[in-house]
Enzyme design. Structure first.
Site, PDB file in Angstrom:
ATOM      1  N   LYS A 194      -7.508  -6.322  38.474  1.00 47.89           N
ATOM      2  CA  LYS A 194      -7.719  -5.110  37.676  1.00 47.89           C
ATOM      3  C   LYS A 194      -6.646  -5.027  36.598  1.00 47.89           C
ATOM      4  O   LYS A 194      -5.572  -5.600  36.753  1.00 47.89           O
ATOM      5  CB  LYS A 194      -7.706  -3.871  38.561  1.00 47.89           C
ATOM      6  CG  LYS A 194      -6.613  -3.894  39.607  1.00 47.89           C
ATOM      7  CD  LYS A 194      -6.851  -2.851  40.667  1.00 47.89           C
ATOM      8  CE  LYS A 194      -6.081  -3.142  41.936  1.00 47.89           C
ATOM      9  NZ  LYS A 194      -6.839  -3.968  42.887  1.00 47.89           N
TER      10      LYS A 194
ATOM     11  N   SER B  36       0.698   6.650  41.704  1.00 44.62           N
ATOM     12  CA  SER B  36       0.502   5.204  41.767  1.00 44.62           C
ATOM     13  C   SER B  36      -0.947   4.914  42.154  1.00 44.62           C
ATOM     14  O   SER B  36      -1.719   5.827  42.439  1.00 44.62           O
ATOM     15  CB  SER B  36       1.476   4.595  42.776  1.00 44.62           C
ATOM     16  OG  SER B  36       1.158   5.064  44.072  1.00 44.62           O
ATOM     17  N   TYR B  37      -1.303   3.653  42.195  1.00 40.33           N
ATOM     18  CA  TYR B  37      -2.672   3.227  42.455  1.00 40.33           C
ATOM     19  C   TYR B  37      -3.221   3.875  43.733  1.00 40.33           C
ATOM     20  O   TYR B  37      -2.623   3.756  44.804  1.00 40.33           O
ATOM     21  CB  TYR B  37      -2.703   1.699  42.587  1.00 40.33           C
ATOM     22  CG  TYR B  37      -4.080   1.137  42.576  1.00 40.33           C
ATOM     23  CD1 TYR B  37      -4.839   1.155  41.415  1.00 40.33           C
ATOM     24  CD2 TYR B  37      -4.649   0.600  43.725  1.00 40.33           C
ATOM     25  CE1 TYR B  37      -6.116   0.653  41.395  1.00 40.33           C
ATOM     26  CE2 TYR B  37      -5.924   0.090  43.713  1.00 40.33           C
ATOM     27  CZ  TYR B  37      -6.646   0.123  42.546  1.00 40.33           C
ATOM     28  OH  TYR B  37      -7.919  -0.367  42.540  1.00 40.33           O
ATOM     29  N   PRO B  38      -4.344   4.576  43.623  1.00 39.30           N
ATOM     30  CA  PRO B  38      -4.774   5.395  44.767  1.00 39.30           C
ATOM     31  C   PRO B  38      -5.653   4.688  45.799  1.00 39.30           C
ATOM     32  O   PRO B  38      -6.083   5.314  46.742  1.00 39.30           O
ATOM     33  CB  PRO B  38      -5.575   6.517  44.095  1.00 39.30           C
ATOM     34  CG  PRO B  38      -6.142   5.890  42.870  1.00 39.30           C
ATOM     35  CD  PRO B  38      -5.185   4.803  42.441  1.00 39.30           C
ATOM     36  N   ARG B  39      -5.932   3.402  45.605  1.00 37.13           N
ATOM     37  CA  ARG B  39      -6.735   2.708  46.621  1.00 37.13           C
ATOM     38  C   ARG B  39      -5.863   1.724  47.374  1.00 37.13           C
ATOM     39  O   ARG B  39      -5.620   0.619  46.918  1.00 37.13           O
ATOM     40  CB  ARG B  39      -7.918   1.987  45.972  1.00 37.13           C
ATOM     41  CG  ARG B  39      -9.128   2.876  45.789  1.00 37.13           C
ATOM     42  CD  ARG B  39     -10.347   2.072  45.455  1.00 37.13           C
ATOM     43  NE  ARG B  39     -10.248   1.552  44.105  1.00 37.13           N
ATOM     44  CZ  ARG B  39     -10.764   2.150  43.040  1.00 37.13           C
ATOM     45  NH1 ARG B  39     -11.427   3.276  43.161  1.00 37.13           N
ATOM     46  NH2 ARG B  39     -10.633   1.625  41.854  1.00 37.13           N
TER      47      ARG B  39
END
Length: 862
Positions: A10, A335-338
DNA sequence: GCAAGGTC
């Protein structure tokens, strides 16, 4: 200098990895699809100076689907989907043009390093990327290795640099296991879904779901909800008795004692215990204890826990919570939520994010205190090797974010601060009493230091009055002993949070897909979300699950996923052959499918009880062209007309209202026309129920109304009512809406452009002549005498809506329903319009109106 | 029109 292409999963990861590896020296630009960036820098690779190009994909490049002709539901037997129907890989998101983008960037590169996520899906994407780029990269010298795989377990300098120094190779077996998973999910899911949908929709008129879907994740998810429903239904309350005693601690305070037997289910025995204790005047202290206990600070936050709290405490559904979190992430707040990880990497900078919060109006004090007195080490959590736990990345205020975004951000931030706070410590005091032969206890908690509960007040230990100090042998006067009669109560419907926990426990879905599955069963009308975000199955959901129970319980059991995954893991580990596993598993499900089809009557018996047959549903609306009897209009999704005499069903356009259209008939098949409308601010057009389902001409497709009909002479057709080419879309034609008077409209028959043309005309007709300038059909208009815009009180005018100076003034362009004023007629306001490709100002329409009447005529006689 | 998995 040689070039090394590097690809991450990503855009955000490409950026962080490039930043680490280039030590911040990279230069970046957007790629051709606008979504991915390319970060370039120079460095060394395999001992030589090279140029690095780091970029990314956006998840999977490709997706699996059947060949086009196998997607025709009425032409293909679902059983064929198990083996005969061939599949193909298509671009997952055609808008992103990912293959083209990768090829543009890869052309002329000498090496490729794959930085995809280190899981099976990531390994599969590696090969999707390789399939795209290898053909355009420079050819390797014989024997030289050009394809490398970076293995990393966190996005930290040490880990990324270590991965770069120890490159491996992509694992084909892991990728194959994903190929197998995709094919199984597609074939099994589509076969069952199509069969169920066609079977039940062909029989019942009030199912209220346009799709009766089945899937190895969504069906067990529904199963959990129905299982709870069944428990509630089959629950029979039981009466039980509790002995309650109260003692006087001092003059104005009584203590409530808990009976050590808790409760008994026999009235006579309960009465006996009461008799043995009710005459006691004193309760004697048998033991006292004081224990210091701790309530642990939370583990660092991962996606699933965030979704649970969002649902149970913030009242936000998982889908909505995830969308909100993604927005917070792209705006740089979190920060990246996944992520599945609940453990911070060893060298993670915890103080940085904490310092950012030290002036926040809501928690500055707590944060400052932590910074001064020293933070606590976060608890050891689980490191899934994907992304660090969800962490606030910059301070934000309630005003700045507002609404749900703020509430989610506030929770994430409080949770983060809690993970570096101290445990809550409290004192648990217990006094054990004896009353005659029976034993009782009384306990209380006193907070010693609130620790993390200061920042997460909803987790605090409730304030209680402290227990009296006493010793073994002390006595307290009894104030009351009595028997309480109570009843056991049924469980409540499953909360979303509980469902998430169950799904996680049984490996149904992933952090990213759990919200999707829950959303699916809501959208398909299998469950509804009740107050407290509890999921209550609908009749349809219950009948489906009970049907699976009757026919093949494995179809709804959570093991349906884990059993298949076990097989897939064998492929990934190289211990089983991809073809064999795929073939075997498909064979098992093919048998299950055939058994299901043969036994469908079992599910149908349940359907009959809850739903009404087509013939008994709906209201008579329009006449069938074959038998001339009234057909019934079934409003429930999917809306359709059913002729019970001919036993035929005709689907109608979705979303909108259907009315009879003046009892007018289609000249081709004698069916009465109906008028579809998307509302007063939208558009409407007549359609023939038969033609809509069985296109009459070669140049027409299924799902076309009269406004797209190429009949050369019918008064309702495109040929007769079409005015000119749409001003926005490529292929549409603006068609006069003959029902729209007195506020006359033309609507595009493809997109949602609506042109309002005349407000005060009592008749508007499309003339036979066309405009000499733009070739649009002329309109013949009769205005109201009192409100005519024409000079000297004239009422009749014929002209081109686009070119005629009188008409031009009266035209206003809008979008159906949404009503964005895109255009106001009249000179002097034309500048600035026409942004985007393919849009022409209304004054200059392109070639227009279906011209080739001869070919339409020819088609008519085929 | 269908699944589940990535991600935007």
């Amino acid at each position: 200098m040689k070039t090394v292409l590097m690809v991450a999963e990503k855009p955000s990861l490409a950026q962080s990895i490039a930043k680490i590896l280039s030590r911040g020296t990279m230069s970046s630009h957007k790629g051709l699809n606008g979504a991915c960036s390319v970060h370039e820098y120079t460095g060394t690779f395999a001992g030589q100076p090279v140029h690095f190009k780091m970029t990314s994909v956006c998840g999977h490049v490709m997706t699996l689907d059947f060949l086009g002709k196998y997607n025709k539901w009425d032409k293909v037997d679902p059983a064929e989907l198990f083996s005969q129907a061939p599949t193909e890989k298509k671009e997952a998101n055609p808008k992103l043009n990912m293959v083209k983008f990768l090829q543009v960037e890869a052309r002329g590169c000498d090496y490729i390093v794959l930085w995809l996520d280190c899981d099976k899906e990531g390994e599969n994407i590696c090969f999707e990327v390789l399939d795209a780029v290898l053909p355009v990269m420079n050819k390797a010298h014989s024997g030289e290795k050009t394809v490398f795989r970076a293995q990393f377990s966190s996005i930290t300098d040490t880990d990324i640099c270590h991965a770069m120094a120890h490159l491996g190779s992509p694992d084909h077996n892991e990728a194959l296991s994903v190929d197998a998973r995709q094919e199984l999910d597609l074939r099994i899911g589509c076969a069952f879904t199509r069969f169920q949908t066609k079977y039940f929709q062909g029989k019942y008129g009030d199912l209220d779901s346009s799709l009766i879907s089945f899937g190895p994740c969504q069906t067990p998810t529904l199963g959990f909800c129905v299982e709870r429903h069944d428990k509630i239904q089959s629950f029979t309350p039981e009466t039980y008795w509790v002995l309650q005693a109260k003692v006087n601690a001092d003059e104005n305070r009584t203590l409530l004692l808990d009976w050590d037997r808790v409760r008994v289910f026999d009235r006579e025995i309960a009465q006996m215990f009461l008799n043995m204790t009710k005459l006691e005047k004193e309760a004697q202290v048998e033991a006292t204890s004081k224990k210091e206990k701790a309530k642990q600070r939370p583990l660092a936050l991962n996606t699933v826990e965030m979704l649970r709290v969002a649902s149970s405490s913030l009242g936000m559904g998982p889908q909505h919570a995830m969308q909100t979190a993604e927005r917070l992430y792209t705006q740089g707040y979190i920060s990246y939520p996944r992520t599945e990880t609940t453990h911070y990497p060893e060298n993670f900078d915890l103080k940085g994010p904490l310092r950012q919060q030290s002036n926040h109006p809501y928690w500055a004090d707590t944060v400052k205190q932590l910074l001064v007195e020293g933070i606590n080490r976060p608890r050891k959590g689980h490191d899934a090797g994907d992304h660090p736990p969800i962490t606030p990345m910059k301070a934000a205020t309630e005003v700045e974010l507002g609404g749900d975004a703020w509430r989610l951000y506030e929770y994430i931030t409080r949770h983060f601060i809690a993970t570096v706070s101290y445990d809550c410590r409290y004192l648990q005091s217990t006094i054990a009493f004896r009353l005659g032969p029976e034993h009782f206890t009384c306990s209380g908690k006193t907070v010693l230091s609130p620790g993390f509960t200061a920042i997460m007040p909803w987790q605090s230990v409730p304030l209680e009055e402290s227990l009296p100090t006493c010793q073994c042998g002390d006595t307290f006067p009894v104030s009351e002993v009595k028997l309480l009669e109570k009843q056991t109560s049924p469980p409540d419907y499953l909360t979303e949070a509980e469902l998430i926990t169950l799904m996680e426990k049984h490996g149904i879905g992933t952090d990213a897909s759990i919200p999707v599955h829950i959303n699916n069963i809501c959208q398909r009308n299998y469950v509804t979300v009740e107050s407290g975000r509890r999921l209550k199955p609908t009749n349809l959901g219950i009948v489906l699950v009970h049907g699976y129970y009757k026919i093949d319980v494995e179809l709804v059991q959570p093991t349906i996923r884990s059993a298949v995954e076990k097989q897939l893991n064998l492929i990934a580990q190289g211990r089983a052959d991809y073809r064999q596993v795929l073939g075997h598993t498909l064979d098992v499900f093919k048998r299950k499918f055939h058994y299901f089809v043969d036994s469908i009557a079992g599910m149908d018996e349940l359907m009959e009880v809850s739903f009404s047959p087509l013939a008994a549903t709906g209201k008579p609306l329009s006449r069938c062209g074959k038998c001339h009897r009234f057909m019934k209009y079934i409003q429930a999704k999917p809306s359709r007309l059913h002729c019970s005499h001919c036993d035929e069903t005709y689907t109608l356009p979705p979303n909108g209202t259907i009315k009879l259209y003046k009892e007018l008939r289609c000249p081709l098949d004698d069916f009465e026309l109906v008028l579809w409308s998307s509302g007063s601010r939208g558009k409407s057009y007549p359609l023939c129920p038969y033609c809509y389902n069985h296109p009459p001409f070669r140049d027409m497709k299924k799902g076309m109304g009269c406004n797209e009909c190429t009949h050369p002479t019918c008064q309702h057709s495109l040929s007769m009512l079409g005015v000119g080419q749409c001003v926005e879309c490529e292929s549409g034609v603006l068609v006069l809406d003959p029902t729209s008077g007195p506020k006359w409209k033309m609507a595009c028959n493809r997109c949602n452009v609506v042109a309002h043309c005349f407000e005060n005309a009592h008749r508007v007709r499309v003339a036979a002549d066309t405009c000499g300038v733009c070739e649009a059909a002329l309109l013949d208009v009769d205005f109201n005498k009192a409100k005519s815009p024409l000079p000297s009180g004239e009422t009749q005018h014929t002209g081109c809506v686009f070119c005629d100076p009188v008409f031009q003034e009266l035209v206003e362009l809008k979008h159906a329903a949404s009503c964005h004023p895109m255009h106001r007629g009249g000179p002097g306001r034309r500048q600035g319009r026409g942004r985007g490709r393919g849009r022409r100002p209304l004054g200059k329409p392109g070639p227009r109106r279906p011209k080739d009447k001869m070919s339409a005529l020819a088609a008519y006689f085929v």
